[in-house]
Design a protein around this motif. Structure first.
Motif, PDB file in Angstrom:
ATOM      1  N   LEU A 335      11.016 -11.364  63.169  1.00 52.50           N
ATOM      2  CA  LEU A 335      11.595 -12.323  62.211  1.00 52.50           C
ATOM      3  C   LEU A 335      13.097 -12.066  62.068  1.00 52.50           C
ATOM      4  CD1 LEU A 335       8.690 -12.341  59.601  1.00 52.50           C
ATOM      5  CD2 LEU A 335       9.418 -14.275  61.032  1.00 52.50           C
ATOM      6  N   ALA A 336      13.473 -10.789  62.066  1.00 54.68           N
ATOM      7  CA  ALA A 336      14.900 -10.456  61.901  1.00 54.68           C
ATOM      8  C   ALA A 336      15.716 -10.820  63.139  1.00 54.68           C
ATOM      9  CB  ALA A 336      15.046  -8.963  61.593  1.00 54.68           C
ATOM     10  N   THR A 337      15.078 -10.863  64.291  1.00 55.37           N
ATOM     11  CA  THR A 337      15.819 -11.207  65.509  1.00 55.37           C
ATOM     12  C   THR A 337      15.655 -12.692  65.867  1.00 55.37           C
ATOM     13  OG1 THR A 337      13.970 -10.182  66.691  1.00 55.37           O
ATOM     14  CG2 THR A 337      16.024  -8.941  66.637  1.00 55.37           C
ATOM     15  N   GLY A 338      15.140 -13.477  64.914  1.00 56.14           N
ATOM     16  CA  GLY A 338      15.226 -14.931  65.055  1.00 56.14           C
ATOM     17  C   GLY A 338      14.077 -15.622  65.738  1.00 56.14           C
ATOM     18  N   VAL A 339      12.848 -15.069  65.610  1.00 53.64           N
ATOM     19  CA  VAL A 339      11.721 -15.718  66.289  1.00 53.64           C
ATOM     20  C   VAL A 339      11.503 -17.142  65.768  1.00 53.64           C
ATOM     21  CG1 VAL A 339       9.881 -14.780  64.791  1.00 53.64           C
ATOM     22  CG2 VAL A 339       9.378 -15.308  67.157  1.00 53.64           C
ATOM     23  N   GLU A 340      11.735 -17.347  64.454  1.00 56.15           N
ATOM     24  CA  GLU A 340      11.507 -18.692  63.890  1.00 56.15           C
ATOM     25  C   GLU A 340      12.527 -19.688  64.448  1.00 56.15           C
ATOM     26  OE1 GLU A 340       9.829 -17.988  59.449  1.00 56.15           O
ATOM     27  OE2 GLU A 340      11.729 -17.016  59.948  1.00 56.15           O
ATOM     28  N   GLN A 341      13.739 -19.199  64.623  1.00 59.47           N
ATOM     29  CA  GLN A 341      14.799 -20.058  65.177  1.00 59.47           C
ATOM     30  C   GLN A 341      14.470 -20.438  66.623  1.00 59.47           C
ATOM     31  OE1 GLN A 341      18.539 -17.995  65.034  1.00 59.47           O
ATOM     32  NE2 GLN A 341      19.479 -19.503  66.383  1.00 59.47           N
ATOM     33  N   LEU A 342      13.987 -19.459  67.392  1.00 59.18           N
ATOM     34  CA  LEU A 342      13.607 -19.741  68.783  1.00 59.18           C
ATOM     35  C   LEU A 342      12.499 -20.781  68.835  1.00 59.18           C
ATOM     36  CD1 LEU A 342      13.612 -16.133  70.313  1.00 59.18           C
ATOM     37  CD2 LEU A 342      15.300 -17.945  70.701  1.00 59.18           C
ATOM     38  N   LEU A 343      11.583 -20.668  67.895  1.00 53.98           N
ATOM     39  CA  LEU A 343      10.469 -21.616  67.814  1.00 53.98           C
ATOM     40  C   LEU A 343      10.995 -23.013  67.480  1.00 53.98           C
ATOM     41  CD1 LEU A 343       7.442 -21.372  68.063  1.00 53.98           C
ATOM     42  CD2 LEU A 343       7.318 -20.789  65.632  1.00 53.98           C
ATOM     43  N   ALA A 344      11.921 -23.057  66.545  1.00 55.40           N
ATOM     44  CA  ALA A 344      12.456 -24.351  66.102  1.00 55.40           C
ATOM     45  C   ALA A 344      13.235 -25.039  67.224  1.00 55.40           C
ATOM     46  CB  ALA A 344      13.351 -24.139  64.887  1.00 55.40           C
ATOM     47  N   GLU A 345      13.775 -24.242  68.153  1.00 58.53           N
ATOM     48  CA  GLU A 345      14.557 -24.824  69.260  1.00 58.53           C
ATOM     49  C   GLU A 345      13.685 -25.600  70.235  1.00 58.53           C
ATOM     50  OE1 GLU A 345      16.654 -21.597  71.076  1.00 58.53           O
ATOM     51  OE2 GLU A 345      17.964 -21.335  69.332  1.00 58.53           O
ATOM     52  N   SER A 346      12.367 -25.348  70.243  1.00 59.83           N
ATOM     53  CA  SER A 346      11.532 -26.072  71.221  1.00 59.83           C
ATOM     54  C   SER A 346      11.129 -27.415  70.606  1.00 59.83           C
ATOM     55  CB  SER A 346      10.310 -25.240  71.620  1.00 59.83           C
ATOM     56  OG  SER A 346       9.287 -25.379  70.704  1.00 59.83           O
ATOM     57  N   THR A 347      11.607 -28.475  71.236  1.00 61.05           N
ATOM     58  CA  THR A 347      11.415 -29.819  70.680  1.00 61.05           C
ATOM     59  C   THR A 347      10.219 -30.536  71.289  1.00 61.05           C
ATOM     60  OG1 THR A 347      13.095 -30.486  72.257  1.00 61.05           O
ATOM     61  CG2 THR A 347      13.807 -30.272  69.963  1.00 61.05           C
ATOM     62  N   ASP A 348       9.778 -30.097  72.452  1.00 66.27           N
ATOM     63  CA  ASP A 348       8.600 -30.705  73.072  1.00 66.27           C
ATOM     64  C   ASP A 348       7.356 -30.345  72.234  1.00 66.27           C
ATOM     65  OD1 ASP A 348       7.295 -31.831  75.672  1.00 66.27           O
ATOM     66  OD2 ASP A 348       6.186 -29.999  75.193  1.00 66.27           O
ATOM     67  N   VAL A 349       6.592 -31.360  71.843  1.00 68.26           N
ATOM     68  CA  VAL A 349       5.477 -31.145  70.908  1.00 68.26           C
ATOM     69  C   VAL A 349       4.427 -30.179  71.468  1.00 68.26           C
ATOM     70  CG1 VAL A 349       3.641 -32.308  69.607  1.00 68.26           C
ATOM     71  CG2 VAL A 349       5.803 -33.473  70.006  1.00 68.26           C
TER      72      VAL A 349
END
Ligand SMILES: C[S@@+](CC[C@H](N)C(=O)[O-])C[C@H]1O[C@@H](n2cnc3c(N)ncnc32)[C@H](O)[C@@H]1O
Length: 397
Positions: A335-349
């Motif tokens: 979480l501190a190294t941005g896993v949520e951000q990486l997840l949010a970057e994927s736009t393909d459903v």
């Protein structure tokens, strides 16, 4: 139900067991568990890691975090980028299928932070071959930086040293507590102990567990352990103690000039590891995605691991002049190294749904999020490591 062995696995397991039985005889009828584990996992050409079984991944025996999801390695890459700054190199120990190396390198390339060199030290010739095949497919600019080492580097490196699920694969000692003192667990040959006939069904394959007087190294480590635990342990309590951690850390510490060592593994601080209720220890075996606790079955074709006493790791590091710069759960690190951000970057459903499922497996407490810990050991590294910004469990060590 444990899956059956194929005829090839059966034959292989018989060969490994025969080798171990030979060593038991040569040692006078009993071999410490640590030596059994060493042979079962690493006997040249025969041990689980030395021979050619699939081992890691969905078609193998177990799945590690880099095999669950590339999100893991992309987060590791972000932490590496912070330590590397504008230079330095990476050394990975025990790189498995090479998947983490491939993703870390690709991520660092896209961040414009490729290390000058990505060195891999791998004890398994079979896995080193698979790493070569995988990493050989990377673009030339990246693959040219990858080298395989036969031993730890002579010259200290500046940068990052990575090890995911390597500490748990180091052969460990096992002990059982009798009245007031520890006995060492090891293996013996049943027919020779009990007069069974070698012709009896399966008798030529079996090994059984027996205890014996511990050697001085284990006796003094157990005495020190029992003297410092907050609660007494009951008679009959058995567990593991890895005497190889300190020399392993010392060897790697010698290689770290300036930078950080990141260790990922399942484990606990000592007081939790040796909790009075954990009466049968932490040893686990992995066979075709099943987890069980019988190391004397499927010998040579299953993985054997023990959880890591992270207090022992920290003590070994401090003794080598390293700083314990961080200790947290895998979930907190990701979480501190941005896993949520990486997840949010994927736009393909479809891709997003797949990644979200993988992230849950990496993060949830009942999955890999809490049992797995991350420890950072540093030398001359003055950055506040971003992976440890959300949680600091060092006081529990
Ligand atoms: C459980 S696997 C983990 C593989 C990989 N890091 C991953 O996470 O998928 C353990 C790895 O450590 C390697 N290994 C075991 N002992 C080692 C040692 N002393 N030095 C370097 N690698 C070692 C094994 O060959 C194997 O690649």
């Amino acid at each position: 139900m444990m899956p059956a062995l194929s005829p090839e696995e059966e034959a292989h397991s018989r060969a490994v067991t025969a080798l171990i039985r030979e060593r038991v005889r040569a040692a006078g009828g009993w071999l410490p568990f640590e030596q059994f584990m060493e042979l079962a996992l690493y006997a040249p050409g025969l041990g689980y890691y030395s021979a050619g079984s699939v081992k890691l991944g969905p078609g193998g025996d177990f799945v590690t975090a880099p095999e669950v999801s590339d999100l893991f390695s992309r987060c590791v890459a972000r932490q590496c980028a912070q330590v590397l700054g504008d230079g330095g190199e990476i050394l990975e120990l025990g790189a498995g299928t090479g998947r983490m190396a491939a993703v870390v390198l690709a991520s660092l390339a896209s961040l414009g932070k490729l290390p000058a060199r990505y060195a891999i030290l791998e004890v398994s010739a079979d896995l080193a071959q698979r790493q070569r095949e995988r990493l050989g497919k990377l673009p030339r600019e990246i693959r040219e930086r990858v080298v395989w080492l036969e031993r730890l580097p002579q010259q200290p490196i500046n940068g990052v040293i990575l090890a995911n699920e390597v500490l748990d694969a180091l052969p460990c000692r096992r002990f059982v507590l009798g009245t007031g003192a520890a006995r060492e667990l090891g293996v013996a040959i049943p027919d020779e102990l009990h007069g069974e006939q070698p012709g009896e069904a399966g008798a030529d394959q079996r090994l059984i567990e027996r205890d014996a007087e511990p050697d001085p190294a284990l006796a003094s480590a157990c005495a020190a352990l029992l003297g410092e635990l907050p609660a007494p342990l009951p008679d009959g309590y058995s567990s593991e103690l890895c005497l190889r951690i300190a020399p392993w850390i010392a060897g790697i510490a010698d290689c770290l000039g300036r930078g950080a060592m990141l260790l990922f593994d399942y484990g606990l601080p000592r007081a939790h590891y040796y909790h009075p209720q954990r009466t049968a220890g932490t040893l686990r075996c992995h066979f075709k995605q099943r987890v069980h606790d019988d190391p004397y079955s499927n010998i040579g074709v299953q993985d054997i691991t023990a959880w890591v006493d992270f207090t022992r790791v920290a003590e070994a590091a401090v003794a080598c002049g390293l700083d314990v710069a961080g200790f947290c759960t895998q979930a907190a690190f990701l979480l501190a190294t941005g896993v949520e951000q990486l997840l949010a970057e994927s736009t393909d459903v479809v891709e997003h749904a797949r990644l979200a499922g993988e992230a849950r497996r990496l993060l949830l407490p009942g999955e890999m999020g809490e049992a797995f810990k991350v420890m950072a050991l540093t030398r001359g590294c003055d950055v506040a490591l971003e992976g440890f910004a959300l949680q600091d469990l060092r006081q529990s060590l």
